[in-house]
Design an enzyme around this catalytic site. Structure first.
Site, short mmCIF file in Angstrom:
data_model
loop_
_atom_site.label_atom_id
_atom_site.label_comp_id
_atom_site.label_asym_id
_atom_site.label_seq_id
_atom_site.Cartn_x
_atom_site.Cartn_y
_atom_site.Cartn_z
CB SER A 43 59.97 -43.84 75.38
OG SER A 43 60.43 -42.98 76.39
CG HIS A 156 54.33 -44.54 73.20
ND1 HIS A 156 54.13 -45.27 74.34
CD2 HIS A 156 55.63 -44.69 72.88
CE1 HIS A 156 55.26 -45.86 74.70
NE2 HIS A 156 56.18 -45.51 73.83
CD GLN A 164 56.25 -42.77 76.22
OE1 GLN A 164 57.05 -42.21 75.47
NE2 GLN A 164 56.62 -43.75 77.03
CD GLU A 165 53.07 -45.82 78.91
OE1 GLU A 165 52.40 -46.62 79.60
OE2 GLU A 165 54.26 -46.01 78.64
CD GLU A 206 53.15 -48.58 75.73
OE1 GLU A 206 52.42 -48.30 76.72
OE2 GLU A 206 54.37 -48.49 75.75
CG ASP A 243 55.81 -43.26 81.30
OD1 ASP A 243 56.62 -42.37 81.64
OD2 ASP A 243 56.09 -44.17 80.50
CD GLU A 287 57.12 -45.47 83.68
OE1 GLU A 287 57.82 -45.65 82.66
OE2 GLU A 287 56.05 -46.08 83.88
CG ASP A 314 61.42 -46.66 82.17
OD1 ASP A 314 62.31 -47.54 82.15
OD2 ASP A 314 60.67 -46.45 81.19
CE LYS A 339 60.07 -49.83 80.21
NZ LYS A 339 60.30 -48.59 79.41
CG HIS A 367 54.32 -53.20 78.00
ND1 HIS A 367 53.23 -52.92 77.22
CD2 HIS A 367 54.54 -52.04 78.70
CE1 HIS A 367 52.80 -51.70 77.44
NE2 HIS A 367 53.58 -51.14 78.33
NE ARG A 368 61.04 -50.78 76.65
CZ ARG A 368 62.30 -50.34 76.63
NH1 ARG A 368 63.29 -51.14 77.00
NH2 ARG A 368 62.56 -49.11 76.28
CB SER A 369 56.24 -48.84 72.87
OG SER A 369 57.59 -48.63 72.51
CE LYS A 390 54.12 -48.04 81.38
NZ LYS A 390 55.17 -47.01 81.52
#
Length: 424
Positions: A43, A156, A164-165, A206, A243, A287, A314, A339, A367-369, A390
């Site tokens: 993403s 994800h 997403q999260e 993740e 998120d 987010e 983000d 990031k 982090h990143r996915s 995160k």
């Protein structure tokens, strides 16, 4: 004379999705060797620095990074050999100038970041300091409260969730190690709840569970139930962070909640949804609640809810001071997701954080996915003293590696370590 950069090498490794990414190996004149691995996002914001891929369909489906690797070896290395690795800002600026493009498209942000991170590690070795201490402007002590992704949706996961999260934040834990315990126990309680209801306990990119639920609301309900089932009090020991990654479902001027069947919504309707949720659930952070170009949506959310929770940008900022400055001027949010690979160098990332500090904004190291086992961001989060990180769920080794490194750092700091609720 202090040790100098003697050699740089780079090669392909695999990230947590099984896709290739860049690992940079750096050698100093005194024999010291370090390495750094670059993460990759799914993403992504449209203004992120460019991750250079080969486009050769015969290798890794076009996702190879041999071109970026060649740039490290043939372009960056000759320019850096003989330089002092403690001159981080100068080295990062040299690479930016070698690239010469705004989005780092010539050499690739993945090539440049891999070198930048390796140089930081080398500088820490030269000074005899752990990375978190070397990168810190003062005396490191602030341990981050983690955002733990326990239910995945959106891009994800292949399920019925638009957002997403859905994350846990152990805001009431006394230490970082205890925060990890709080999260892990709640994660396993959630797994038991899902099994009891006959729902899948497979995980997304993740490490969060990816069940097919009846609605986005149900994800929040399950998390609250899991917190209670683990013996904790929602809102006291653990809270919820979200998120939505709204850019992924913003189509033709509407927020299309198609996966859950909730239908299209206007920005005003999305804001009403978020308002209802924070009234109903112990949510402390949201987010990317709006599309990356919907500045008016972010402004409206901050005006209405900014005094009640953390509103994080983000994709709208992509760790870029140009966009962060606009956000500050327009009061678009009150926090920024940070990031390293969105901007491409350690120095530029620190500049973005400095801008947040001066504005009195919070910031979250992320982090990143598509991750690796590299624990750079764990050290970086302590060094930057933002109090939040995160880095994914409570499973999958590329995520757990960061938590384990934080526990290790906390032990090294001993009674100097500070861990506290960032929203208190």
């Amino acid at each position: 004379m202090s040790p100098q950069i003697k050699a740089l090498d780079a090669y392909e490794i695999l990230d947590s999705r099984g896709n290739p990414t860049v690992r940079v190996a750096l050698a100093l004149s005194d024999g010291t060797r370090v390495a750094a691995s670059v993460p990759s996002g799914a993403s992504t914001g449209e203004n992120e620095a460019l991750e250079l891929r080969d486009g050769d369909a015969k290798r890794y489906g076009g996702k190879g990074v041999r071109h970026a690797i060649s740039n490290v070896i043939e372009v960056i290395a000759p320019a850096l050999v003989g330089r002092d690795p403690t001159r981080q800002r100068d080295i990062d600026r040299l690479m930016i100038d070698l690239d010469g493009t705004q989005e780092k498209s010539k050499l690739g942000a993945n090539a440049i970041l891999g070198v930048s991170m390796a140089v930081a590690r080398a500088g820490a070795k030269v000074t005899g300091k752990p990375l978190y201490q070397y990168l810190c402007a003062g005396s490191p002590s602030v341990m981050p409260v983690p955002m733990m992704n326990v239910i995945n949706g959106g891009t994800h996961a292949d399920n019925s969730l638009d957002f997403q999260e859905f994350m846990l934040m152990p805001i009431g834990a006394p230490t970082c190690a205890e925060a990890v315990r709080y999260g892990a126990e709640t994660f396993h309680a959630l797994q038991r709840l899902l099994k009891k209801r006959g729902l899948a306990t497979s995980v997304g990119d993740e490490g969060g569970f990816a069940p097919k639920l009846r609605s986005n609301d149900e994800a929040c309900q399950l998390i609250v139930e899991a917190i209670e089932a683990a013996g904790f009090v929602p809102g006291k020991h653990l809270s919820v962070a979200l998120d939505p990654a709204a850019s992924a479902f913003f189509v033709d001027g509407r927020y299309q909640l198609a996966k859950s069947g909730a239908g299209p919504k206007t920005a005003a309707e999305m804001l009403d949804l978020y308002t209802r949720w924070i009234d109903q659930y112990p949510i402390v952070s949201i987010e990317d609640g709006f599309d990356e170009n919907d500045w008016a949506g972010f402004q409206a959310m901050t005006a209405r809810l900014g005094s009640r929770l953390q509103i994080v940008g983000d994709d709208i900022y992509v760790t870029n001071t140009h966009f962060i400055r606009r956000g500050i001027d327009e009061q678009a949010t009150n926090a920024v997701l940070i990031k390293l690979n969105q901007i491409g160098t350690v120095s530029e990332t620190i500049e973005a954080i400095d801008m947040c500090r001066k504005a009195g904004w919070k910031y979250v190291i992320s982090h990143r996915s598509g991750e690796t086992e590299d624990t750079f961001i764990a050290d970086f989060s302590v060094a930057m003293a933002g109090g939040q990180i995160k880095t994914g769920s409570l499973c999958r080794s590329e995520r757990i590696a960061k938590y384990n490194r934080l526990i290790e750092i906390e032990r090294e700091l001993g009674n100097k370590a500070v861990f506290s609720n960032p929203f208190a």
